[in-house]
Write a protein that holds these residues in place. Structure first.
Motif, PDB file in Angstrom:
ATOM      1  N   LEU A 153      50.695  98.917  43.336  1.00  0.00           N
ATOM      2  CA  LEU A 153      51.200  97.573  43.021  1.00  0.00           C
ATOM      3  C   LEU A 153      50.747  97.117  41.637  1.00  0.00           C
ATOM      4  O   LEU A 153      49.615  97.406  41.228  1.00  0.00           O
ATOM      5  N   ALA A 154      51.630  96.409  40.959  1.00  0.00           N
ATOM      6  CA  ALA A 154      51.271  95.783  39.682  1.00  0.00           C
ATOM      7  C   ALA A 154      50.864  94.346  40.004  1.00  0.00           C
ATOM      8  O   ALA A 154      51.710  93.477  40.208  1.00  0.00           O
ATOM      9  N   GLY A 166      47.401  91.568  31.831  1.00  0.00           N
ATOM     10  CA  GLY A 166      48.846  91.691  32.077  1.00  0.00           C
ATOM     11  C   GLY A 166      49.093  92.172  33.486  1.00  0.00           C
ATOM     12  O   GLY A 166      49.769  91.535  34.280  1.00  0.00           O
ATOM     13  N   VAL A 167      48.502  93.337  33.790  1.00  0.00           N
ATOM     14  CA  VAL A 167      48.680  93.940  35.106  1.00  0.00           C
ATOM     15  C   VAL A 167      47.365  94.582  35.540  1.00  0.00           C
ATOM     16  O   VAL A 167      46.683  95.194  34.729  1.00  0.00           O
ATOM     17  N   ALA A 168      47.003  94.410  36.811  1.00  0.00           N
ATOM     18  CA  ALA A 168      45.931  95.232  37.389  1.00  0.00           C
ATOM     19  C   ALA A 168      46.629  96.136  38.400  1.00  0.00           C
ATOM     20  O   ALA A 168      47.224  95.642  39.360  1.00  0.00           O
ATOM     21  N   HIS A 175      47.771  84.784  47.088  1.00  0.00           N
ATOM     22  CA  HIS A 175      48.989  84.331  46.419  1.00  0.00           C
ATOM     23  C   HIS A 175      50.302  84.825  46.998  1.00  0.00           C
ATOM     24  O   HIS A 175      51.324  84.179  46.820  1.00  0.00           O
ATOM     25  N   VAL A 176      50.313  86.005  47.623  1.00  0.00           N
ATOM     26  CA  VAL A 176      51.608  86.576  48.005  1.00  0.00           C
ATOM     27  C   VAL A 176      52.147  85.890  49.259  1.00  0.00           C
ATOM     28  O   VAL A 176      51.446  85.780  50.267  1.00  0.00           O
ATOM     29  N   ARG A 177      53.360  85.431  49.153  1.00  0.00           N
ATOM     30  CA  ARG A 177      54.015  84.730  50.265  1.00  0.00           C
ATOM     31  C   ARG A 177      55.422  85.281  50.468  1.00  0.00           C
ATOM     32  O   ARG A 177      56.005  85.858  49.543  1.00  0.00           O
ATOM     33  N   GLU A 178      55.962  85.074  51.665  1.00  0.00           N
ATOM     34  CA  GLU A 178      57.330  85.510  51.972  1.00  0.00           C
ATOM     35  C   GLU A 178      58.289  84.978  50.912  1.00  0.00           C
ATOM     36  O   GLU A 178      58.187  83.803  50.518  1.00  0.00           O
ATOM     37  N   GLY A 179      59.196  85.838  50.439  1.00  0.00           N
ATOM     38  CA  GLY A 179      60.170  85.425  49.424  1.00  0.00           C
ATOM     39  C   GLY A 179      59.739  85.795  48.016  1.00  0.00           C
ATOM     40  O   GLY A 179      60.575  85.855  47.110  1.00  0.00           O
ATOM     41  N   ASP A 180      58.443  86.050  47.794  1.00  0.00           N
ATOM     42  CA  ASP A 180      57.980  86.490  46.461  1.00  0.00           C
ATOM     43  C   ASP A 180      58.469  87.910  46.197  1.00  0.00           C
ATOM     44  O   ASP A 180      58.890  88.620  47.122  1.00  0.00           O
ATOM     45  N   THR A 181      58.374  88.333  44.951  1.00  0.00           N
ATOM     46  CA  THR A 181      58.614  89.756  44.665  1.00  0.00           C
ATOM     47  C   THR A 181      57.360  90.344  44.034  1.00  0.00           C
ATOM     48  O   THR A 181      56.602  89.645  43.347  1.00  0.00           O
ATOM     49  N   VAL A 182      57.156  91.634  44.293  1.00  0.00           N
ATOM     50  CA  VAL A 182      56.004  92.344  43.733  1.00  0.00           C
ATOM     51  C   VAL A 182      56.512  93.636  43.103  1.00  0.00           C
ATOM     52  O   VAL A 182      57.342  94.340  43.687  1.00  0.00           O
ATOM     53  N   ARG A 183      56.006  93.912  41.902  1.00  0.00           N
ATOM     54  CA  ARG A 183      56.409  95.137  41.201  1.00  0.00           C
ATOM     55  C   ARG A 183      55.526  96.284  41.673  1.00  0.00           C
ATOM     56  O   ARG A 183      54.304  96.117  41.833  1.00  0.00           O
ATOM     57  N   MET A 184      56.132  97.437  41.893  1.00  0.00           N
ATOM     58  CA  MET A 184      55.346  98.564  42.409  1.00  0.00           C
ATOM     59  C   MET A 184      55.983  99.903  42.097  1.00  0.00           C
ATOM     60  O   MET A 184      57.169  99.984  41.777  1.00  0.00           O
ATOM     61  N   LEU A 185      55.167 100.951  42.208  1.00  0.00           N
ATOM     62  CA  LEU A 185      55.662 102.321  42.111  1.00  0.00           C
ATOM     63  C   LEU A 185      55.952 102.828  43.520  1.00  0.00           C
ATOM     64  O   LEU A 185      55.280 102.426  44.469  1.00  0.00           O
ATOM     65  N   GLY A 219      43.262 102.563  34.839  1.00  0.00           N
ATOM     66  CA  GLY A 219      44.338 102.412  33.854  1.00  0.00           C
ATOM     67  C   GLY A 219      45.543 101.694  34.429  1.00  0.00           C
ATOM     68  O   GLY A 219      45.501 101.152  35.530  1.00  0.00           O
ATOM     69  N   ASN A 220      46.599 101.713  33.645  1.00  0.00           N
ATOM     70  CA  ASN A 220      47.825 101.036  34.047  1.00  0.00           C
ATOM     71  C   ASN A 220      48.992 102.011  34.010  1.00  0.00           C
ATOM     72  O   ASN A 220      49.446 102.378  32.932  1.00  0.00           O
ATOM     73  N   PRO A 221      49.481 102.476  35.185  1.00  0.00           N
ATOM     74  CA  PRO A 221      50.583 103.438  35.187  1.00  0.00           C
ATOM     75  C   PRO A 221      51.950 102.778  35.061  1.00  0.00           C
ATOM     76  O   PRO A 221      52.959 103.428  35.289  1.00  0.00           O
ATOM     77  N   PHE A 222      51.987 101.494  34.706  1.00  0.00           N
ATOM     78  CA  PHE A 222      53.275 100.796  34.674  1.00  0.00           C
ATOM     79  C   PHE A 222      53.978 100.884  33.328  1.00  0.00           C
ATOM     80  O   PHE A 222      54.811 100.061  32.999  1.00  0.00           O
ATOM     81  N   GLY A 223      53.602 101.908  32.537  1.00  0.00           N
ATOM     82  CA  GLY A 223      54.405 102.249  31.373  1.00  0.00           C
ATOM     83  C   GLY A 223      54.326 101.288  30.222  1.00  0.00           C
ATOM     84  O   GLY A 223      55.325 101.084  29.532  1.00  0.00           O
TER      85      GLY A 223
END
Ligand SMILES: Cc1cc2nc3c(=O)[nH]c(=O)nc-3n(C[C@H](O)[C@H](O)[C@H](O)COP(=O)(O)OP(=O)(O)OC[C@H]3O[C@@H](n4cnc5c(N)ncnc54)[C@H](O)[C@@H]3O)c2cc1C
Length: 368
Positions: free
Chosen positions: A45-46, A53-55, A90-100, A237-241
Motif C-alpha cells: 500500500l502507498a 509523499g508515500v510510506a 483514517h481509512v473509511r468505506e468509500g475511500d480509495t487506496v493506491r497499491m501494488l 524504499g518506495n516501489p511506487f515509481g
C-alpha cells in the motif's frame, strides 16, 4: 522503473480488536487478473505522508481467494508506527487506496497438504487466508498454534472457533496466551511441532517468536522446502515509481562497486567476477520460457525482464520482501542487497530478482 499501482476502493472496515482493523477493497473492473492472489500473499500500500509523499507498507491478505468476496487486509497498530496507525485512524468505506497487486511466496504448494501453522499476533493474517482457503479448497489437516499477549488481542477468535467446530476432523486451533502461560519457549514449540513432523510448516509473527519457532522446526529437521516464514518488516524504499527512487536504483550498482566497504557488505550470495560481455538468460515464469542473450552484467534481473516487457513479480524492489524470489537452475548471480533470505535459502539457490546481477555468462532461473 514501471509503476503498476492501482487505486482500489474501500468497501468495508471492520474493527477486529481494539488495535486491529480489517480493510476490504473492491478490485476495479479490468484489473481482476492483476489482483488474482494465492493464500498467504500480500498487497503493498502507498500510505500518504506529508513527510515523504508515500510510506510503502506491505499487508498480507487475510481473505481467501475464490470465495467471491473482496480483498481484505488486516492491519494491527504498531506502537509509534506511522502507516499502521494512519490506516487504522483514517481509512473509511468509500475511500480509495493506491497499491501494488498481490505478491509473495508464503503460500502452500498444495492446499491438500497437511499444514502446521504458527502465528503470533498480526502474523495470523496470511495464516488466516491459508486456513480459510485450505479448508474450502483442500483436503489436508490443519494445526494452528496461535500466540497472543492476552485474550483481548486475539484477532479472528470467533471465526477460528467456528471453523474448528465445523471441521473437527481437519482443523485444530491451539491458543497460547502470554498472560496465562508466559512466552512460549523453543522447547515448548518443539514439543508441540514434534507431533506434526511430516506437515508443511508456515511461521509468521513477531521476530522473537519466529526465531524460536523456526529454530524448533530446524531441530526437528523439517527440510527447508517444508519450512516457510514471512517476516513483517517495514519497507525502507518506495516501489511506487517516483523519480528519486529510480535515480537511486540506477546508481546503486555503481556505488556498490566503487566503494569497497559497501561492495563487501552488499554483494551477497556468492563470490564471483562480473562477466565481460552480455549474458545469456533463460527464465521460466508462469509456464512460459523466455530466452535472452543480451542481459547486461550491471543490470538487475527484474529490470532486464521489465525492459523486455516480461511481467516478473516484485514488490519492494529493495531486497526486503522476497516477492521477486527466483530459484537458480544454472549459473550464478550476486545480490546487491538482501534483508530477507537466510544462508540456507541462498544455499538452496534462492535469489532475489530485484537485486540479482549476473556473475556467469549463462544464467537460468525459475520463478515459483
Ligand atoms: C510481507 C509483509 C506482510 C505484512 N503483513 C502485515 C499484516 O498483515 N498486518 C500488519 O499489521 N502488518 C503487516 N506487515 C507489517 C507492515 O508492513 C508494517 O511494517 C507495520 O504495519 C508497521 O508499519 P508502521 O509504519 O506502522 O510502523 P514503523 O515502520 O515502525 O513506523 C516508523 C517508521 O515510519 C517512518 N515515519 C514516521 N512518520 C512518518 C511520516 N509522517 N511519513 C513517512 N514515514 C514516517 C519512520 O521514519 C520509521 O521508519 C507486513 C510486512 C511485510 C513485509
Amino acid at each position: 522503473m514501471t509503476d503498476e499501482s492501482f487505486e482500489l476502493k474501500v468497501v468495508d472496515v471492520v474493527e477486529e480488536t481494539t488495535d486491529a482493523y480489517s480493510i476490504s477493497f473492491e478490485v476495479p473492473p479490468g484489473a481482476e487478473e492483476q489482483f488474482a492472489y494465492k493464500p498467504g500473499q500480500f498487497l503493498t500500500l502507498a500510505v500518504p505522508s506529508d513527510r515523504t509523499g508515500v510510506a510503502a507498507r506491505c499487508y498480507s491478505l487475510s481473505s481467501s481467494p475464490g470465495d467471491g468476496g473482496p480483498l481484505t487486509i488486516t492491519v494491527k497498530r504498531t506502537a509509534d508506527g506511522y502507516a499502521s496507525n494512519w490506516l487504522c485512524d483514517h481509512v473509511r468505506e468509500g475511500d480509495t487506496v493506491r497499491m501494488l497487486p498481490p505478491s509473495g511466496i508464503f503460500t502452500p504448494a498444495s492446499l491438500d497438504a497437511d499444514l502446521l501453522l504458527f502465528a503470533g499476533g498480526s502474523g495470523i493474517t496470511p495464516v488466516m487466508s491459508i486456513t480459510r482457503t485450505a479448508l474450502r479448497q483442500g483436503g489436508g489437516r490443519i494445526v494452528l498454534f496461535y500466540a497472543n499477549r492476552d485474550e483481548r488481542s486475539v484477532i479472528f477468535a470467533p471465526e477460528l472457533s467456528r471453523l474448528a467446530a465445523e471441521h473437527p476432523d481437519r482443523l485444530q486451533v491451539v491458543h497460547w496466551l502470554e498472560s496465562v502461560q508466559g512466552l512460549p519457549t523453543q522447547e515448548q514449540l518443539k514439543a508441540f511441532a514434534s507431533a506434526y513432523a511430516t506437515y508443511d510448516a508456515f511461521v509468521c509473527g513477531p521476530a522473537p517468536f519466529m526465531k524460536l519457532a523456526v529454530a524448533a522446526l530446524k531441530e526437528l529437521e523439517f527440510p527447508r522446502g517444508r519450512r516457510h516464514q514471512e517476516k513483517f518488516i517495514s519497507l525502507g524504499g518506495n516501489p511506487f515509481g517516483d523519480l528519486h527512487d529510480q535515480e537511486v536504483a540506477e546508481h546503486e550498482i555503481e556505488d556498490a562497486e566503487h566503494d569497497p566497504d559497501d561492495a563487501d557488505e552488499a554483494l551477497l550470495g556468492v563470490e564471483g567476477d562480473r562477466p565481460q560481455g552480455p549474458v545469456k538468460l533463460e527464465v521460466e515464469l508462469d509456464g512460459e520460457q523466455y530466452v535472452f542473450d543480451d542481459w547486461a552484467p550491471g543490470t538487475k534481473l527484474l529490470e532486464h525482464l521489465e525492459s523486455k516487457g516480461v511481467k516478473a513479480p516484485y514488490s519492494c524492489r529493495e531486497g526486503e520482501c522476497s516477492a521477486c524470489a527466483v530459484r537458480l537452475l544454472e549459473g550464478e548471480v550476486k545480490m546487491l542487497h538482501n534483508d530477507v533470505l537466510d544462508d540456507e535459502d541462498i544455499a538452496e539457490g534462492i535469489r532475489l530478482g530485484c537485486q540479482a546481477v549476473p556473475v556467469t555468462d549463462t544464467v537460468k532461473v525459475t520463478y515459483h
